[in-house]
Enzyme design. Structure first.
Site, PDB file in Angstrom:
ATOM      1  N   THR A 122       0.855  -1.190   0.000  1.00  0.00           N
ATOM      2  CA  THR A 122       0.000   0.000   0.000  1.00  0.00           C
ATOM      3  C   THR A 122       0.887   1.234   0.000  1.00  0.00           C
ATOM      4  O   THR A 122       1.630   1.462   0.956  1.00  0.00           O
ATOM      5  CB  THR A 122      -0.909  -0.014   1.241  1.00  0.00           C
ATOM      6  OG1 THR A 122      -1.727  -1.178   1.146  1.00  0.00           O
ATOM      7  CG2 THR A 122      -1.783   1.231   1.303  1.00  0.00           C
ATOM      8  N   LEU A 153      -6.995  -7.724   0.971  1.00  0.00           N
ATOM      9  CA  LEU A 153      -7.106  -8.971   1.727  1.00  0.00           C
ATOM     10  C   LEU A 153      -7.440  -8.695   3.183  1.00  0.00           C
ATOM     11  O   LEU A 153      -6.749  -7.911   3.827  1.00  0.00           O
ATOM     12  CB  LEU A 153      -5.784  -9.742   1.669  1.00  0.00           C
ATOM     13  CG  LEU A 153      -5.182  -9.947   0.281  1.00  0.00           C
ATOM     14  CD1 LEU A 153      -3.812 -10.608   0.393  1.00  0.00           C
ATOM     15  CD2 LEU A 153      -6.112 -10.794  -0.571  1.00  0.00           C
ATOM     16  N   PHE A 252     -19.667  -4.343   7.294  1.00  0.00           N
ATOM     17  CA  PHE A 252     -18.878  -3.354   8.044  1.00  0.00           C
ATOM     18  C   PHE A 252     -19.752  -2.378   8.814  1.00  0.00           C
ATOM     19  O   PHE A 252     -19.456  -1.188   8.912  1.00  0.00           O
ATOM     20  CB  PHE A 252     -17.869  -2.637   7.124  1.00  0.00           C
ATOM     21  CG  PHE A 252     -16.627  -3.462   6.952  1.00  0.00           C
ATOM     22  CD1 PHE A 252     -16.671  -4.661   6.249  1.00  0.00           C
ATOM     23  CD2 PHE A 252     -15.437  -3.105   7.550  1.00  0.00           C
ATOM     24  CE1 PHE A 252     -15.559  -5.475   6.142  1.00  0.00           C
ATOM     25  CE2 PHE A 252     -14.308  -3.908   7.449  1.00  0.00           C
ATOM     26  CZ  PHE A 252     -14.382  -5.085   6.738  1.00  0.00           C
ATOM     27  N   ALA A 255     -20.900  -2.619  15.249  1.00  0.00           N
ATOM     28  CA  ALA A 255     -20.327  -1.691  16.228  1.00  0.00           C
ATOM     29  C   ALA A 255     -19.401  -2.460  17.169  1.00  0.00           C
ATOM     30  O   ALA A 255     -19.614  -3.639  17.440  1.00  0.00           O
ATOM     31  CB  ALA A 255     -21.449  -1.022  17.014  1.00  0.00           C
ATOM     32  N   CYS A 263      -3.951  -2.279   8.677  1.00  0.00           N
ATOM     33  CA  CYS A 263      -4.275  -1.403   7.533  1.00  0.00           C
ATOM     34  C   CYS A 263      -5.044  -0.141   7.904  1.00  0.00           C
ATOM     35  O   CYS A 263      -4.589   0.961   7.626  1.00  0.00           O
ATOM     36  CB  CYS A 263      -5.076  -2.182   6.495  1.00  0.00           C
ATOM     37  SG  CYS A 263      -4.068  -3.347   5.590  1.00  0.00           S
TER      38      CYS A 263
HETATM   39  C1  UDX Z   1      -8.695  -4.535   6.086  1.00  0.00           C
HETATM   40  C2  UDX Z   1      -9.546  -4.471   4.806  1.00  0.00           C
HETATM   41  O1  UDX Z   1     -10.811  -5.091   5.045  1.00  0.00           O
HETATM   42  C3  UDX Z   1      -8.807  -5.129   3.660  1.00  0.00           C
HETATM   43  O2  UDX Z   1      -9.550  -5.007   2.459  1.00  0.00           O
HETATM   44  C4  UDX Z   1      -7.452  -4.431   3.518  1.00  0.00           C
HETATM   45  O3  UDX Z   1      -6.718  -4.918   2.452  1.00  0.00           O
HETATM   46  C5  UDX Z   1      -6.666  -4.543   4.806  1.00  0.00           C
HETATM   47  O4  UDX Z   1      -7.433  -3.959   5.862  1.00  0.00           O
HETATM   48  P1  UDX Z   1      -8.194  -6.328   7.988  1.00  0.00           P
HETATM   49  O5  UDX Z   1      -7.494  -5.207   8.689  1.00  0.00           O
HETATM   50  O6  UDX Z   1      -7.512  -7.629   7.884  1.00  0.00           O
HETATM   51  O7  UDX Z   1      -8.593  -5.889   6.489  1.00  0.00           O
HETATM   52  O8  UDX Z   1      -9.558  -6.622   8.771  1.00  0.00           O
HETATM   53  P2  UDX Z   1     -11.057  -6.125   8.699  1.00  0.00           P
HETATM   54  O9  UDX Z   1     -11.931  -7.318   8.697  1.00  0.00           O
HETATM   55  O10 UDX Z   1     -11.265  -5.139   7.649  1.00  0.00           O
HETATM   56  O11 UDX Z   1     -11.215  -5.435  10.153  1.00  0.00           O
HETATM   57  C6  UDX Z   1     -10.468  -4.285  10.533  1.00  0.00           C
HETATM   58  C7  UDX Z   1     -10.899  -3.781  11.870  1.00  0.00           C
HETATM   59  O12 UDX Z   1     -12.218  -3.259  11.820  1.00  0.00           O
HETATM   60  C8  UDX Z   1     -10.919  -4.851  12.967  1.00  0.00           C
HETATM   61  O13 UDX Z   1     -10.410  -4.300  14.168  1.00  0.00           O
HETATM   62  C9  UDX Z   1     -12.388  -5.204  13.106  1.00  0.00           C
HETATM   63  O14 UDX Z   1     -12.727  -5.685  14.375  1.00  0.00           O
HETATM   64  C10 UDX Z   1     -13.035  -3.862  12.825  1.00  0.00           C
HETATM   65  N1  UDX Z   1     -14.400  -3.981  12.319  1.00  0.00           N
HETATM   66  C11 UDX Z   1     -14.630  -4.527  11.093  1.00  0.00           C
HETATM   67  C12 UDX Z   1     -15.464  -3.512  13.082  1.00  0.00           C
HETATM   68  O15 UDX Z   1     -15.272  -3.024  14.208  1.00  0.00           O
HETATM   69  N2  UDX Z   1     -16.722  -3.617  12.590  1.00  0.00           N
HETATM   70  C13 UDX Z   1     -17.008  -4.155  11.367  1.00  0.00           C
HETATM   71  O16 UDX Z   1     -18.180  -4.195  10.985  1.00  0.00           O
HETATM   72  C14 UDX Z   1     -15.920  -4.625  10.592  1.00  0.00           C
END
Ligand code: UDX
Length: 435
Positions: A122, A153, A252, A255, A263
């Site tokens: 990135t 990912l 997404f 809460a 990321c």
């Molecule tokens: C993220 C992106 O989804 C991915 O496309 C990118 O390439 C890298 O960053 P990742 O960090 O692995 O992926 O996890 P993700 O499932 O997106 O969750 C990120 C954070 O958001 C976590 O702490 C998760 O608990 C939080 N989250 C996610 C929420 O609090 N609520 C949601 O509805 C979704």
């Protein structure tokens, strides 16, 4: 096709193994001898479901190789991927691009025949231009195209995300570069995966825009959750009610205690910095970053309030889950890193269990009594906090839990349980946004 993948971190390893599984011949290159040794022995340095089998199979079938010295693999490759880290630079919040530029220099001296150099890391807008300039300066006769191909990912679901993506983004105006990228991703045409061909700068920005938007979406529902608590509404129903609107979408909108991970925190800050530098500040994202930081810090207070205490001296808090999300051992920017020290500062003793993250957590968190299971973490506790929604925390024996705890208070920061059920079992129960 022959592929060289520079960097065997999370993205490089998953991408390399998946390209090999598509039938390409992939060499993964890293400067860290211990990492390469481990990979050659078949040990996977990260926890990612399915990755060990995928790597083992492709190594066995002669499509996946690991090496410290990538010279030959780079010379022979039609596509060389740069998948090195771009951590937040200390002091100013910009992405640190030194590893990317070092990789570009290395590649430049080795290019043999037309080669596509792909940035998977990135990287801020304009980095592709810089990579191109470095290669041209180091090797003026090189035949190459620099392409941006960001990854999307999710940890814990990375193989699925690679093999069944919503889209692939390819940033280049070079037709030969486009053709190589089309061949690389041809196996995805079976699922009719859209490939978005666009300019390189646009592609670089798409990655940041996607992560910033998702971070903002989570932050939006987190603020709605706080409002739900005040007005006596249910945030899960709000999420459902708005998420069914196709313009909004259901994903997404869970809460929680605030987003973490490798990321969202890093990329939102980097986007804010880039936007400020270019004189087009992204105030929504600036605010998102601030709200999320404040939220993680505020969670300890929420836990203390659920216990009806200001001072937690002499109290023991059990914590279930330390990683930033389930199915990973990654602790980067995990909410636990803010919440646990804040609980300790209020005087609490913390005992915790995480299925995969304890080892990494032990380097980052002090004075935690690590337990070997959920019930051990609950034993003798004055409150139990569910911090990460691992599957194994979703169907705990509530009667057993209650008997084990000194005081039956559960603070569920992932809304795993139903309030009525918890009350029926005799718990004092607090969760997120269910007023
Ligand atoms: C993220 C992106 O989804 C991915 O496309 C990118 O390439 C890298 O960053 P990742 O960090 O692995 O992926 O996890 P993700 O499932 O997106 O969750 C990120 C954070 O958001 C976590 O702490 C998760 O608990 C939080 N989250 C996610 C929420 O609090 N609520 C949601 O509805 C979704």
């Amino acid at each position: 096709m022959r592929v060289a993948m520079i960097g065997t971190g999370y993205v490089g390893l998953v991408s390399g193994a998946c390209f090999a599984d598509f039938g390409h011949v992939v060499t993964c290159i890293d400067k860290d001898p211990s990492k390469i040794e481990r990979l050659e022995r078949g040990e996977i340095p990260i926890f990612e479901p399915g990755l060990d089998d995928l790597v083992a199979r492709n190594v066995r079938e002669g499509r996946l190789f690991f090496t410290l010295d990538g010279a030959q693999a780079i010379r022979e490759a039609e596509a060389v991927f740069i998948a090195v880290g771009t951590p937040t630079r200390r002091g100013d919040g910009h992405a640190d691009l030194s590893y990317v530029y070092a990789a570009a220099e290395e590649i430049a001296g080795l290019i043999d025949g037309f080669t596509v150099v792909v940035t998977k890391s990135t990287v801020p807008v304009g980095t592709g231009d810089e990579v191109e300039a470095i290669i041209r300066k180091t090797n003026p006769n090189a035949q190459f195209a620099v392409v941006s191909n960001p990854e999307f990912l999710r940890e814990g679901a990375a193989i699925e995300d690679f093999k069944r993506p919503d889209r692939v983004v390819v940033g280049t105006e070079d037709e030969r570069g486009q053709a190589v990228m089309r061949d690389l991703y041809r196996p995805l045409s079976l699922n009719e995966t859209p490939i978005v061909f666009t300019g390189r700068r646009t592609s670089e920005l798409i990655k940041y825009a996607a992560n910033a938007f998702l971070a903002m979406k989570i932050t939006f529902i987190n603020e709605m959750a706080d409002l739900c608590e005040k007005v006596g509404a249910d945030v899960q129903q709000v999420a459902k009610g708005i998420g069914l609107d196709k313009r909004i979408g259901a994903k997404f909108l869970n809460a929680g205690p605030g987003y973490g991970g490798s990321c969202f925190p890093k990329d939102t800050i980097a986007l804010v910095k880039t936007a400020q530098d270019f004189g087009a500040p992204t105030r929504l994202i600036e605010t998102t970053v601030q709200i999320n930081d404040d939220r993680k810090k505020a969670m300890a207070g929420k836990i203390a309030r659920a216990m009806q205490l200001d001072d937690l001296t002499g109290r023991t808090i059990g914590v279930l889950g330390l990683t930033f999300k389930p199915n990973t051992d990654d602790m980067r920017d995990a909410p636990s890193l803010d919440i646990i020290p804040a609980l300790q500062a209020l005087g609490a003793k913390v005992q915790a269990f995480d299925p995969e993250g304890a080892k990494e957590a032990s380097h980052l968190l002090k004075d935690i009594d690590f337990k070997s299971g959920a019930y051990d973490a609950a034993e003798g506790a004055d409150a139990l906090v569910i911090l990460t929604e691992w599957d194994q925390f979703r169907a705990l024996d509530l009667d057993r839990l209650k008997l084990l705890m000194r005081s039956p208070t559960v603070v569920d920061l992932r809304n795993v349980y139903k309030p009525a059920e918890m009350v029926r079992h005799g718990f004092t129960y607090a969760s997120i946004g269910r007023g």
